[in-house]
Design a protein around this motif. Structure first.
Motif, short mmCIF file in Angstrom:
data_model
loop_
_atom_site.label_atom_id
_atom_site.label_comp_id
_atom_site.label_asym_id
_atom_site.label_seq_id
_atom_site.Cartn_x
_atom_site.Cartn_y
_atom_site.Cartn_z
N THR A 42 9.44 -10.79 -54.00
CA THR A 42 8.63 -8.93 -54.18
C THR A 42 9.63 -8.55 -53.99
O THR A 42 10.72 -8.63 -53.41
CB THR A 42 7.48 -9.26 -53.72
OG1 THR A 42 8.06 -8.64 -52.31
CG2 THR A 42 6.57 -10.88 -54.14
N GLY A 44 8.98 -5.83 -51.90
CA GLY A 44 9.16 -5.70 -50.54
C GLY A 44 10.05 -6.70 -49.86
O GLY A 44 10.64 -6.43 -49.62
N SER A 45 10.10 -8.09 -50.32
CA SER A 45 10.90 -8.97 -50.27
C SER A 45 12.67 -8.55 -50.43
O SER A 45 13.06 -9.24 -49.21
CB SER A 45 10.02 -10.75 -50.60
OG SER A 45 11.03 -10.00 -51.62
N THR A 47 13.98 -5.21 -50.44
CA THR A 47 14.06 -3.88 -49.79
C THR A 47 14.04 -4.62 -48.20
O THR A 47 14.69 -3.42 -47.13
CB THR A 47 12.88 -2.91 -49.88
OG1 THR A 47 11.25 -3.94 -50.12
CG2 THR A 47 13.25 -2.44 -51.59
N SER A 48 12.92 -5.53 -47.65
CA SER A 48 13.44 -5.78 -46.93
C SER A 48 14.52 -5.73 -45.98
O SER A 48 14.98 -6.26 -45.25
CB SER A 48 12.62 -6.81 -46.62
OG SER A 48 12.81 -8.32 -47.33
N ASN A 49 15.56 -6.25 -46.52
CA ASN A 49 16.69 -6.58 -46.18
C ASN A 49 17.34 -5.15 -46.11
O ASN A 49 18.11 -5.66 -44.90
CB ASN A 49 17.38 -7.37 -47.38
CG ASN A 49 17.73 -8.51 -47.77
OD1 ASN A 49 17.03 -9.12 -47.37
ND2 ASN A 49 17.44 -8.73 -49.80
N ARG A 127 26.29 -9.71 -46.54
CA ARG A 127 25.16 -8.64 -46.01
C ARG A 127 26.00 -8.11 -44.83
O ARG A 127 26.19 -7.83 -44.04
CB ARG A 127 23.60 -9.13 -45.78
CG ARG A 127 23.17 -9.34 -48.18
CD ARG A 127 21.77 -8.63 -47.42
NE ARG A 127 21.20 -10.14 -47.41
CZ ARG A 127 20.89 -10.95 -48.27
NH1 ARG A 127 20.80 -10.23 -49.06
NH2 ARG A 127 20.52 -12.14 -48.24
N GLU A 206 17.63 2.94 -49.35
CA GLU A 206 18.09 2.73 -48.33
C GLU A 206 19.73 2.55 -47.71
O GLU A 206 20.25 3.85 -47.44
CB GLU A 206 17.74 1.29 -47.30
CG GLU A 206 15.51 1.91 -47.12
CD GLU A 206 14.97 2.86 -46.12
OE1 GLU A 206 16.32 3.90 -45.51
OE2 GLU A 206 14.46 3.38 -46.04
#
Lengths: 1140, 336
Positions: A42, A44-45, A47-49, A127, A206
């Motif tokens: 998703t 959310g999943s 962007t959560s990174n 990352r 972000e």
């Protein structure tokens, strides 16, 4: 089919979850393959990174940043925190290690679509690597916050994780250091950075934000580093750049860059800025470009192209037109040079194109135009009035403040053009196209009037103002000066009319529903009117063309005549045209035959109009001619023509006395007759009395209308004025003769012979003598003889043949035959060479008839002496024939032998054939043999003569032609060389030992010189023959020995070649060598003369021969001469009775 | 011609023509009359437009009002000089001839009031040497002094010379004069003569004795006149001195016409239209007459001819020949 509902389901699912996604992203996500659904990421999943780099990762927050392996490094850094090298090494090591780690990492378990969203940060290792590097860089920057190297490296690293991998383009060639903006834009366009991959702007918002924040921090430390600015600005071109920053923030950043950086660096920023603005489109483009154009107008053309581009959703034709107009004006003033190399006129046509295409948006409508025109006219009038009065000073130092318009730079004191709303791109006022086309187009580019007028008319057509367009066309037609412009306008006009008519017809054919009867009728009427106009236009075309030509040159008489012809039988118009023409044309500048206008006009009145339907008006005709006689024409002939025409008119109307009075009026001899007929500074009227044309006509008139006395008086005047030609003299004399004034007529001839010299007087003498002899015959012999002698006294050889013949004939008929013969004899000496043969022929014929054949011998002999060779041969043949007739065979033979030297057997086969026949009929074996011998020797003689080569070519021209053309590689060069060689054909050649070597063997002593003479004549041969000569020269076996010298001394080449061959082959010289004498520009020949056996034989010697041979009855003694002929002597012992 | 034109203006003129072209007229008159009827439409051809001013030659305006109503008979041509040759007769004012002339004029004036005198200046009251330059071709005598007047007897018609022909002409006149002796002459009678153009009529004294000598003089001038293509004197000349003149009706009809044939005659046709004469003589400052009244000349003859032929009155000597070219007068004496 079964898959489809599932996909829709997922789409919905995504949709609910990702309501903030931009539509493009939505579409990309919607295309996710069903196989990847198992992962089910998703937004959310994803962007959560992020954020990964804020707060700045440290080992305390992220323990995995430092492993045990790194302890050594950390300690080292702690110990040497101020050593940049340590930091740098550490960073590089981490970079390498991370890169290796990323490579070692297995394939990602993400679907490619998701991986694409995450870009470079899709793998955990990446990352991690980013965090590690950020940690290190940040730590280093706390120590070295102003290190450009560190910042740049850091920013590039950060960018590479967000923007993706930078595609390195290969650059070709260097860049200009300070290029023109136009070029800079093109270069920049090519150099714009491109990236592979990159982090999605929404998913990774972000991280994007943090990247920008980092840039801001860097700029806080290093605000004047253009590289950093450029790096920063480059991210706004990234396709994934989030919308939050790519518009206003980007623009402001550009502006900040411009504010911060010194002006010398602005060019680099602007190039990017403008490109960015172009990409953004709309108001952004306009605003940014306007800002730039205020400083630098060179990219205006690019800007207008953008404004008008078909891809531009919001075109601004008015602004574009104004900018183009301003450019065109500046270019016309010389203040602007188009970087694209367009001429001022080209810029104006571009403006016109815009105006034509966007007529409604750009130009004013008719009422506004009329208002504006009136205002402009008023302003012009005011200015005119103001210029009459001294200008009031507006300010003390002459400087005024500009209130309107954009700021302008004033350089080197040049006054700035006054503000013009037409050039102000920001002003929404529309353009008065008519005024602009007139002032900036027609007044400046007079030679392009056709295009400008059609442009203006097209503008009105586009606006639907057909009347105004028609008016424009008409004005254009009435003002252009060249046929080209005229045709252009006329064609456009005709096309316009046609299309208008066809449109009207169409509307009649398919009427709209809402049209009622009245409308239809109205349309029909309009159509009829238009059709009529169109037909009239077509009928007017010849007149309009004529107008144009007359405007171009109002003195063009032929065009005026054409105009008269165009009016046909419209008498009023014809008369009007004539009067207009006569009033307009300047006689001194008129084209030829200006007088014809007057004459034709007079004839028009005389005949009562063009068709003779009106009342003839002789008085007016006279008035016109009278006026014409006062015009200062270009040539006297024209004026004379007018007078003659007047007299003829009077004759046509049977006013014979008046005709003569007119001529009397014309032919007034002034007191001072020493006027130069060709003195153009004098008016033609002052020179008229010397016009032979006038006098000839007058005298003709007198001859037919007047008395003998009056005619004589006129003739005498002509003679007194010394303008008579031979024809006049002859006419005068024959006129007098017709009226039985014989003696006077002869006096006129005498006067004529005094006035003229040969060759003109020849004709007069010829007629005079013929008439005189005819009249007096034998009655005045002495006087006739005297006349003949006078005629012959100064007669050049060319002309005296007929006079001699006439003289001789006269003597034969009326005088003495002896005198006649002596005259012929004189004639043979006096006449030109080419006539001599004929004279001799006549002389011989006459002598034969008077004195018999034998008396012709001396004449023949003289003929042979005097005549040129070729004719000598012919004469010889006759001479021989005559002798044969008389039975003098030996003499005939001798004559043949003499003639043989001129007759090459291959060129004159006829001669040899005749001799041959002669010998067969009358000769013996011996004589025949002798003939053959002579033939051979003559042939041999001609063989060695260079002239023969030419002669041979002449006979065999056809056969040689191909060869001649094939031989020289460079025909012109060969011909050149050969021409020079021919010039020196008879050039002297130093010939050693020539004195001893007189040509003993050749026939008579005269032969050599005559041979030379012949060569001289025959060297007048055509170029083709020369080339052929050269060809045969080169083939000659001796050419090899001579070849080094021939081109060196082209003048003597012919002579050298010939002499060399003669010495070598005919004279049998030995040890021949060629010596160069550069000082004489000749070659000399040195050699040994062979010992000729010129011994004398004694009787004893012969006797011994007989004895040794055993006493034969006779022996033949062969005597060899140098020309290789052999003479045999028959010798008998003792005294022998000669054979009978 | 003028009569016919006048008739065409009358309403009933055409019906007259119709009457003529009746069935009875089958002879040659018919084609002639049809020709007449077809003529007028041809005459009514449309006019060509007039010439613009700049094309017309510069001509001094001919204003008859300045010359007692006379008009030029020959249009002005630039560079052309009018000339004529005459024998002058000086008449002393005390002489009988002069007095006779005065009486004659008075008598004539009574009958034809519009008569103008020639030479009899005192009586007419007109200024001396009136407008000589404007009418060099008329028989206008020039008085030499106050004691005498001069009468002219013309030997040529008005002749027009180009500038370069003047000297030749003078030479020819001189030659003619030198070759003749002076001769006596006399006036024989009074008569009326009209000019070629029929614009003026003259009361003249005809020469009797001396006619042959004058004819010889006149004939001597013929070759030069022929060579410059001018008309010689009348075939059957009547040498005369004019003493008075009057305008004829013909002078009203616009421009003068150059009729080639001589119109010298004794009497004018008696078809004078009295009405038109009255009308014209009323308000017009330059009244005209169709001709002298019928018995006018005869009456004068009856009254004065007797005295004129008296040897002490009408006899004079021709002593000089004058030629007048433009304004210049050259004089040659005849041989004594």
């Amino acid at each position: 089919m079964g898959k489809r509902p599932r996909r829709v389901l997922h789409t919905r699912l995504w949709h609910r979850g990702l309501s903030v996604l931009a539509s493009t992203t939505l579409y990309r996500l919607a295309a996710v393959m069903p196989s990847a659904v198992s992962q089910n990421p998703t937004l959310g999943s994803l962007t959560s990174n992020f954020p990964l780099t804020f707060p700045t990762p440290t080992p305390t927050t992220h323990p995995d940043l430092v492993s045990t392996k790194d302890l050594h490094r950390e300690e080292d850094l702690l110990r040497n925190p101020f050593s940049f090298r340590h930091w740098w090494t550490a960073i590089q090591n981490v970079k390498e290690a991370s890169a290796a780690e990323q490579k070692a990492e297995g394939p990602s378990d993400l679907t490619p679509e998701v991986a694409a969203l995450l870009g470079p940060l899709s793998s955990p290792a990446a990352r991690k690597s980013l965090q590690r590097q950020v940690y290190l860089y940040e730590a280093a920057l706390t120590q070295f916050p102003t290190s450009f190297k560190l910042w740049k490296s850091y920013l590039q690293t950060r960018m590479s994780f967000v923007l993706g991998r930078l595609v390195m383009k290969k650059k070709a060639g260097g860049r200009k250091k300070f290029p023109e903006m136009r070029e800079a834009l093109e270069d920049e366009q090519e150099d714009l950075e491109q990236w592979e991959g990159g982090l999605d702007g929404i998913v990774g918002w972000e991280e994007w934000r943090l990247l920008i924040a980092t840039f801001e921090r860097a700029l806080m430390w290093l605000p004047r580093m253009p590289r950093i600015w450029l790096l920063y600005l480059s991210i706004f071109n990234h396709p994934f750049c989030p919308a939050q920053v790519s518009h206003t923030h980007a623009r402001r950043t550009y502006d900040r860059a411009l504010r911060t950086l010194p002006p010398s660096l602005h060019g680099r920023i602007w190039a990017r800025y403008l490109l960015w603005a172009e990409a953004k489109g709309g108001a952004t483009t306009v605003a940014i470009y306007r800002r730039y154009l205020a400083v630098d107008p060179t990219v205006t053309e690019r800007y207008t192209a953008i404004l008008l581009a078909p891809s531009n959703p919001d075109p601004r034709p008015l602004e574009a037109a104004k900018l183009l107009l301003s450019l065109a004006r500046k270019a016309a003033r010389g203040e602007y040079t188009s970087p694209e190399g367009k001429s001022p006129y080209q810029l104006l046509t571009e403006f016109l194109d815009v105006v034509e295409q966007h007529a409604e948006e750009v130009g004013m409508d008719v009422p506004d135009t009329i208002d504006s025109n009136a205002k402009i006219a008023q302003a012009a009038a005011d200015e005119e009035a103001a210029s009459q009065q001294p200008a009031e000073q507006a300010s003390l130092d002459g400087k005024l403040i500009r209130f309107a318009g954009p700021a302008v730079t004033t350089s080197n004191g040049k006054s700035v053009a006054p503000y013009d709303e037409d050039e102000d791109a920001r002003s929404p006022r529309k353009l008065n196209v008519e005024d602009i086309v007139r002032k900036d187009g027609l007044e400046v580019y007079k030679d392009q009037a056709g295009r400008l007028w059609t442009g203006l008319a097209t503008y009105w057509i586009k606006r639907g103002e057909f009347d105004r367009a028609k008016h424009t066309f008409e004005r254009g037609l009435a003002s252009v000066l060249t046929i080209r412009d005229f045709t252009q306008i006329f064609d456009a006009y005709a096309e316009f009319s046609e299309s208008l008519i066809s449109a009207l017809m169409e509307s009649l054919a398919n009427p709209d529903e809402d049209e009622d009867e009245e409308d239809v009728k109205e349309t029909e009427q309009e159509l009829d009117a238009k059709m009529k106009e169109f037909e009239e236009l077509m009928d007017r075309r010849p007149f309009l063309v004529n107008d144009v030509l007359l405007r171009r040159n109002p003195n063009d008489v032929q065009e005026w005549e054409k105009r008269v012809a165009l009016w046909g039988d419209n008498d009023e118009k014809v008369a009007e045209t004539y009067t207009q023409a006569l009033a307009t044309v300047n006689p001194r500048r008129a084209t030829a035959n200006f007088h014809r206008l007057y004459i034709n006009f007079a004839k028009f009145y005389e005949e009562g109009g063009t068709k003779g339907e009106a009342e003839a008006d002789l008085d007016s005709a006279r008035k016109i001619l009278d006026k014409a006689t006062k015009v200062n024409f270009k040539t006297v002939d024209e004026l004379a023509e007018v007078w003659c025409e007047w007299a003829e008119m009077e004759i046509r109307h049977e006013n014979y006395d008046e005709a003569i009075r007119v001529m009397q009026r014309a032919a007034v001899v002034p007191k001072n007759t020493k006027v130069n007929y060709f003195d153009h500074t004098l008016p033609v009227q002052a020179r008229l009395f010397k016009s032979l044309k006038l006098w000839s006509f007058y005298v003709d008139l007198e001859e037919s209308l007047g008395t003998v006395e009056s005619t004589k008086a006129v003739y005498d005047k002509i003679l007194d004025l010394r303008i008579a030609n031979a024809q006049i003299i002859v006419n005068y004399a024959s006129f007098l003769e017709e009226n039985k004034y014989y003696e006077e007529s002869f006096k006129v001839y005498e006067r004529g012979t005094e006035l003229f010299t040969y060759p003109v007087s020849f004709e007069i003498w010829n007629i005079y003598l013929a008439k005189f002899v005819k009249r007096y015959g034998g009655s005045k012999i002495e006087r006739t003889r005297d006349l003949f002698e006078q005629a012959l006294e100064k007669c050049p050889p060319k002309h005296c043949k007929p006079i001699f013949l006439m003289y001789a004939t006269f003597e034969e008929e009326h005088g003495l035959a002896k005198r006649a013969m002596s005259i012929y004899d004189r004639a043979t000496n006096a006449v030109a060479d080419e006539d001599k043969f004929e004279i001799f022929t006549i002389y011989i014929a006459k002598a034969t008839s008077n004195y018999g054949l034998p008396a012709t011998r001396p004449i023949y002999e003289r003929a042979l002496e005097v005549l040129p060779d070729r004719q000598t041969a012919e004469m010889c043949l006759r001479f021989a024939a005559m002798e044969r007739k008389l039975g003098e065979i030996d003499r005939a033979r001798a004559i043949y032998a003499h003639a043989s030297q001129f007759c090459d057997p291959r060129v004159h086969p006829k001669f040899w054939q005749e001799w041959n026949n002669f010998e067969i009929e009358t000769g013996s074996e011996d004589t025949f043999r002798e003939m053959l011998r002579i033939k051979r020797s003559v042939q041999a003689q001609f063989n060695t003569e260079a002239s023969y080569l030419a002669a041979q070519m002449a006979t065999k021209q056809n056969g040689q032609e191909t060869e001649a053309e094939a031989t020289p590689a460079d025909p012109m060069a060969a011909a050149e060389r050969q021409a020079q060689a021919a010039g020196g054909w008879q050039g002297t050649c130093v010939r050693v030992g020539e004195a001893e070597h007189k040509r003993q063997g050749r026939g008579s002593g005269g032969t050599a010189s005559r041979g030379a003479g012949q060569r001289g004549r025959d060297s007048h041969i055509g170029r083709r023959d020369l080339i052929a000569c050269l060809a045969s020269m080169e083939k000659h076996p001796s050419y090899g020995a001579l070849s080094p010298y021939l081109p060196k001394y082209p003048k003597a080449a012919g002579a050298l070649f010939q002499t060399y061959n003669d010495l070598q082959l005919a004279q049998q010289w030995t040890d021949l060598e060629i010596i160069e004498l550069p000082g004489c520009s000749r070659c000399a020949l040195r050699g040994r003369r062979p010992n000729t056996v010129t011994e004398s034989l004694s009787t004893d010697w012969i006797r011994t021969t007989f004895q040794e041979l055993g006493g034969p009855p006779h022996v033949y003694l062969a005597i060899n001469t140098e020309d290789s002929s052999i003479v045999y002597y028959k010798i008998s012992p003792g005294i022998v009775k000669p054979p009978l | 011609m003028s009569a016919k034109r006048g008739a065409a203006l009358v309403d009933y003129g055409s019906s007259d023509d119709e009457d003529k072209v009746g069935p009875g007229h089958t002879d040659v008159a018919a084609p002639a009359s049809t020709a007449d009827t077809t003529l007028p439409p041809k005459k009514k051809l449309k006019q060509l437009p007039a010439l613009p001013d700049y094309l017309a030659p510069h001509v001094p305006v001919d204003n008859p009002a300045l010359h007692q109503g006379r008009r030029r008979t020959t249009p002005h041509v630039e560079g052309q000089f009018a000339a004529y040759v005459y024998i002058p007769i000086l008449v002393q004012k005390r002489s009988k001839l002069y007095k006779l002339l005065l009486r004659m004029y008075e008598a004539a004036k009574r009958k034809v009031p519009i008569l103008h005198p020639i030479g009899l200046l005192d009586l007419s009251g007109s200024p001396k040497n009136t407008d000589v330059k404007e009418r060099p071709y008329t028989d206008a005598p020039v008085s030499e002094d106050d004691d005498s007047i001069e009468l002219h007897i013309s030997l040529t018609r008005p002749t027009f010379l180009r500038a370069h022909q003047r000297n030749d002409f003078k030479r020819a006149v001189q030659k003619a004069a030198k070759s003749k002796r002076r001769f006596p002459a006399s006036f024989a009678t009074l008569s009326e003569l009209t000019n070629d153009e029929r614009t003026r009529t003259f009361l003249t004294l005809e020469v009797g004795a001396g006619h042959d000598e004058m004819k010889a003089l006149s004939d001597d001038l013929t070759p030069i006149l022929k060579s410059i293509r001018q008309k010689e004197f009348y075939q059957d000349p009547r040498f005369h001195a004019s003493i008075a003149w009057a305008l004829l009706d013909g002078s009203r009809t616009s421009a003068p016409k150059l009729d080639s044939h001589s119109l010298e005659r004794d009497k004018i046709e008696e078809d004078g239209d009295l009405a038109s004469k009255d009308a014209s003589s009323g308000s017009d400052p330059f009244p005209t007459i169709p001709c002298f009244p019928a018995s006018f000349v005869q009456d004068l003859r009856d009254e004065f001819a007797g005295q004129l032929v008296n040897s002490s009155v009408g006899v004079f000597d021709a002593e000089e020949v004058h030629v007048r070219i433009g304004k210049e007068v050259s004089k040659w004496r005849l041989q004594d």
